[in-house]
Design a protein around this motif. Sequence first.
Motif, mmCIF file in Angstrom:
data_model
loop_
_atom_site.group_PDB
_atom_site.id
_atom_site.type_symbol
_atom_site.label_atom_id
_atom_site.label_comp_id
_atom_site.label_asym_id
_atom_site.label_seq_id
_atom_site.Cartn_x
_atom_site.Cartn_y
_atom_site.Cartn_z
ATOM 1 N N ALA A 138 0.829 -1.213 0.000
ATOM 2 C CA ALA A 138 0.000 0.000 0.000
ATOM 3 C C ALA A 138 0.861 1.260 0.000
ATOM 4 N N GLU A 139 2.100 1.158 0.503
ATOM 5 C CA GLU A 139 2.976 2.326 0.606
ATOM 6 C C GLU A 139 3.914 2.476 -0.589
ATOM 7 N N THR A 140 4.056 1.442 -1.414
ATOM 8 C CA THR A 140 5.053 1.422 -2.484
ATOM 9 C C THR A 140 4.407 1.677 -3.831
ATOM 10 N N ASP A 141 5.081 2.491 -4.653
ATOM 11 C CA ASP A 141 4.599 2.763 -6.004
ATOM 12 C C ASP A 141 4.686 1.485 -6.834
ATOM 13 N N GLY A 142 3.577 1.038 -7.386
ATOM 14 C CA GLY A 142 3.569 -0.169 -8.210
ATOM 15 C C GLY A 142 2.240 -0.887 -8.103
ATOM 16 N N ASN A 143 2.125 -1.950 -8.850
ATOM 17 C CA ASN A 143 0.890 -2.741 -8.907
ATOM 18 C C ASN A 143 1.238 -4.147 -8.433
ATOM 19 N N PHE A 144 0.732 -4.552 -7.251
ATOM 20 C CA PHE A 144 1.221 -5.771 -6.621
ATOM 21 C C PHE A 144 0.100 -6.774 -6.332
ATOM 22 N N ARG A 145 0.451 -8.055 -6.479
ATOM 23 C CA ARG A 145 -0.357 -9.162 -5.992
ATOM 24 C C ARG A 145 0.531 -10.009 -5.083
ATOM 25 N N PHE A 146 -0.103 -10.955 -4.370
ATOM 26 C CA PHE A 146 0.638 -11.708 -3.365
ATOM 27 C C PHE A 146 0.571 -13.217 -3.631
ATOM 28 N N GLN A 147 1.634 -13.872 -3.189
ATOM 29 C CA GLN A 147 1.715 -15.331 -3.286
ATOM 30 C C GLN A 147 2.329 -15.868 -2.006
ATOM 31 N N TYR A 148 1.823 -17.036 -1.555
ATOM 32 C CA TYR A 148 2.392 -17.657 -0.366
ATOM 33 C C TYR A 148 2.688 -19.133 -0.630
ATOM 34 N N SER A 149 3.842 -19.596 -0.099
ATOM 35 C CA SER A 149 4.224 -21.009 -0.173
ATOM 36 C C SER A 149 4.540 -21.551 1.210
ATOM 37 N N PRO A 150 3.898 -22.672 1.597
ATOM 38 C CA PRO A 150 4.356 -23.409 2.780
ATOM 39 C C PRO A 150 5.566 -24.257 2.366
ATOM 40 N N GLU A 151 6.725 -23.650 2.387
ATOM 41 C CA GLU A 151 7.936 -24.299 1.887
ATOM 42 C C GLU A 151 8.191 -25.598 2.648
ATOM 43 N N SER A 152 8.771 -26.577 1.974
ATOM 44 C CA SER A 152 8.947 -27.953 2.475
ATOM 45 C C SER A 152 7.600 -28.616 2.745
ATOM 46 N N PHE A 153 6.613 -28.298 1.905
ATOM 47 C CA PHE A 153 5.282 -28.897 2.046
ATOM 48 C C PHE A 153 5.351 -30.419 2.065
ATOM 49 N N SER A 154 6.280 -30.991 1.287
ATOM 50 C CA SER A 154 6.319 -32.451 1.152
ATOM 51 C C SER A 154 6.548 -33.163 2.480
ATOM 52 N N GLY A 155 7.045 -32.439 3.485
ATOM 53 C CA GLY A 155 7.201 -33.040 4.805
ATOM 54 C C GLY A 155 6.279 -32.421 5.839
ATOM 55 N N THR A 156 5.204 -31.789 5.370
ATOM 56 C CA THR A 156 4.267 -31.086 6.253
ATOM 57 C C THR A 156 2.935 -31.834 6.312
ATOM 58 N N GLU A 157 2.304 -31.857 7.476
ATOM 59 C CA GLU A 157 0.961 -32.411 7.582
ATOM 60 C C GLU A 157 0.035 -31.584 6.686
ATOM 61 N N VAL A 158 -0.769 -32.259 5.862
ATOM 62 C CA VAL A 158 -1.548 -31.560 4.841
ATOM 63 C C VAL A 158 -2.556 -30.601 5.468
ATOM 64 N N ASP A 159 -3.247 -31.042 6.501
ATOM 65 C CA ASP A 159 -4.245 -30.162 7.122
ATOM 66 C C ASP A 159 -3.592 -28.956 7.791
ATOM 67 N N TYR A 160 -2.381 -29.138 8.325
ATOM 68 C CA TYR A 160 -1.656 -28.006 8.915
ATOM 69 C C TYR A 160 -1.227 -27.020 7.834
ATOM 70 N N ALA A 161 -0.760 -27.531 6.693
ATOM 71 C CA ALA A 161 -0.385 -26.648 5.580
ATOM 72 C C ALA A 161 -1.582 -25.810 5.142
ATOM 73 N N VAL A 162 -2.764 -26.436 5.067
ATOM 74 C CA VAL A 162 -3.981 -25.702 4.696
ATOM 75 C C VAL A 162 -4.300 -24.646 5.743
ATOM 76 N N ASP A 163 -4.127 -24.990 7.007
ATOM 77 C CA ASP A 163 -4.398 -24.051 8.101
ATOM 78 C C ASP A 163 -3.509 -22.815 7.976
ATOM 79 N N VAL A 164 -2.227 -23.008 7.690
ATOM 80 C CA VAL A 164 -1.302 -21.881 7.542
ATOM 81 C C VAL A 164 -1.693 -21.035 6.331
ATOM 82 N N CYS A 165 -1.978 -21.694 5.208
ATOM 83 C CA CYS A 165 -2.363 -20.966 3.992
ATOM 84 C C CYS A 165 -3.623 -20.131 4.241
ATOM 85 N N ASN A 166 -4.603 -20.701 4.915
ATOM 86 C CA ASN A 166 -5.846 -19.971 5.179
ATOM 87 C C ASN A 166 -5.622 -18.789 6.125
#
Length: 664
Positions: free
Chosen positions: A163-191
């Motif tokens: 909101a403070e920076t000049d530009g047009n921005f969208r956002f992306q999030y990754s639960p890095e090392s997902f392959s060793g993460t509990e799936v429901d926990y990964a969803v919880d973090v993403c949400n």
Amino acid sequence: MKGYEKYERSYFLPPECTYDWVKKDYIDKAPLWCSVDLRDGNQALIEPMSLEEKLDFFKMLVDIGFKEIEVGFPAASETEFNFTRALIERDMIPDDVTIHVLTQAREHIIKKTFKALEGAPRAVVHLYNSTSVAQREQVFKKSKEEIKQLAVDGAILLRDLAAETDGNFRFQYSPESFSGTEVDYAVDVCNAVLDVWQPKADNKAIINIPTTVENAMPHVFATQIEYINKHLKYRDGVVLCLHPHNDRGCGVATSELGVLAGAEEIEGTLFGNGERTGNVDIVTLAMNLYSHGVDPQLDFSNMPEIREKYETFTRMKVGERQPYAGDLVFSAFSGSHQDAISKGMAWREEKKLDKWTVPYLPIDPKDVGRTYEADVIRINSQSGKGGVAYILKQSFGINVPQQMREQVGYMVKQVSDEEHKELSPEWVHSIFTDNYVDFHPYFTIPECHFKQVNGIFAEAVILHNDSTRKVDANGNGRLDAVSNIIKQYFDISFELTVYEEHALSHGSSSKAMAYVGITVDGSMFWGAGVDEDIIKASIGALVVAVNHYLATKADSHVKDERYIAMLNFIQANYKTVSLADMAAQFNLTEPYISKYIKEKSGKTFGELVTNAKMKKARTLLRNSITTVENIAIEAGYQNVEHFNRQFKKLYGMTPLEYRNSSTK
């Protein structure tokens, strides 16, 4: 193999497994593509790309059709930062392209990232933090809630700085090392992250699921993705993206099944470059869609050029068997494969088919900038008659009769077997010419005249044993009359069994090819002739066929094989071959070889070597735009003036004059 006991399955199945994705058997449209060559791919290089190399790579990705391109980790180094600034300040980002940048969920790194993005027309800021059990316990020593809070804090900072920076921005999030993460926990973090951003359909966020270290079979990953797809909040405002790695060699399968399970975007690299065993190969994924009749929305129609640039930028090599792009992926050496491809191509042409159905070729090589002649049918000792015939037809317009193909194929295979080499189209053509057009060890007919008297009366000059003699005979037609002359002169009997002719479709359009097969005591002997005059071509073919018969009659089979082997050795080593080389190769004395060659061919050893050199020169003059100087070197002449003089002496014209005459 010892030591397997210390390993165990380290992935997590979701709390509930649904298998709706299993009911789908194909992908009906291309996913969104995001190239990560300039970040993930670049950090995997032994020598990362320079600023200018990255700029050129970016241009290539745009030309291919990528609409989303991850350009780097601006806080990681000055090169990464400067590259991002260069794209923005030089106005290099097209209106329909969005750049992505990566940042850890750490305040000072996020702030520097936004500084690099000031003025960006369109950018995705990609936030990540590691969520796996191993990372939580061993690296960060934090609880699930603490790890989730790191992600939430990062998401808040992204929102506020955008909101403070000049530009047009969208956002992306990754639960890095997902392959060793509990799936429901990964969803919880993403949400939890999505609750901060509250994305909408007209301003979507990206949730990216990385197989940071691939550890599950593809169907397990698809089941995980299906669970995530069904449990993400703000689903209409979220793009579900995958970032597959290839540790198990399943990156492509993981991606395809993940798309069936609900993923809408794929992050990957050209040819799979990435850390360890690499990222998923977008070229393979896109071309797999293409082979099913789906527009991949990426243009790989000039694959050789893309591959060449990629190898220059990255100093990596694309493997010979890399799908769709490797040197050998369309190549058929096997005789049965070559025969099937050749027949499939003929069927396609005959039926005027719109759909591609050629055996052994999943796509038309021409669609990715390859050629049938150089890339598909390749000749070695495993090749068959169909492949040899295909090369002669496609490269030189020589349509070998069906009954002749087995003999020609065997002869070519024998040369490859003896030389332990793949044979180029020019070499195959040379073998054919030596054995079926220019094979005159016993006699030639340099002159022939015809009159129509009681059918056709022919008078021919026969050059035999260094002397000439005029012989005449009658026949039902011109070739029959010449056939009777030869029978009369040599006191032999044969049946003219096969005769075929066609216009020569390569080179001079006025030339014709003729093929003659004669039968003697159940054995077939073949010859071919080429000339602007079809009668002369036919006579030439007949003369060669009879010479082959006379060779078997006059000499033992062993001697004939030895002579052919000598011709092949000269052909393979024409640039440097000497009588001493021949003596060493065949365990004979130089005087014996010299005399033997003269008796068999009517030519001296030096004349045969010169013929081989000039044959190579004529082929290059006809079929390439290589300079005369380079052709002279390729033909074994270090002095171009000497080459020019010898060429003119033999053919009555200079090499340039020959080139001009052969292309008219």
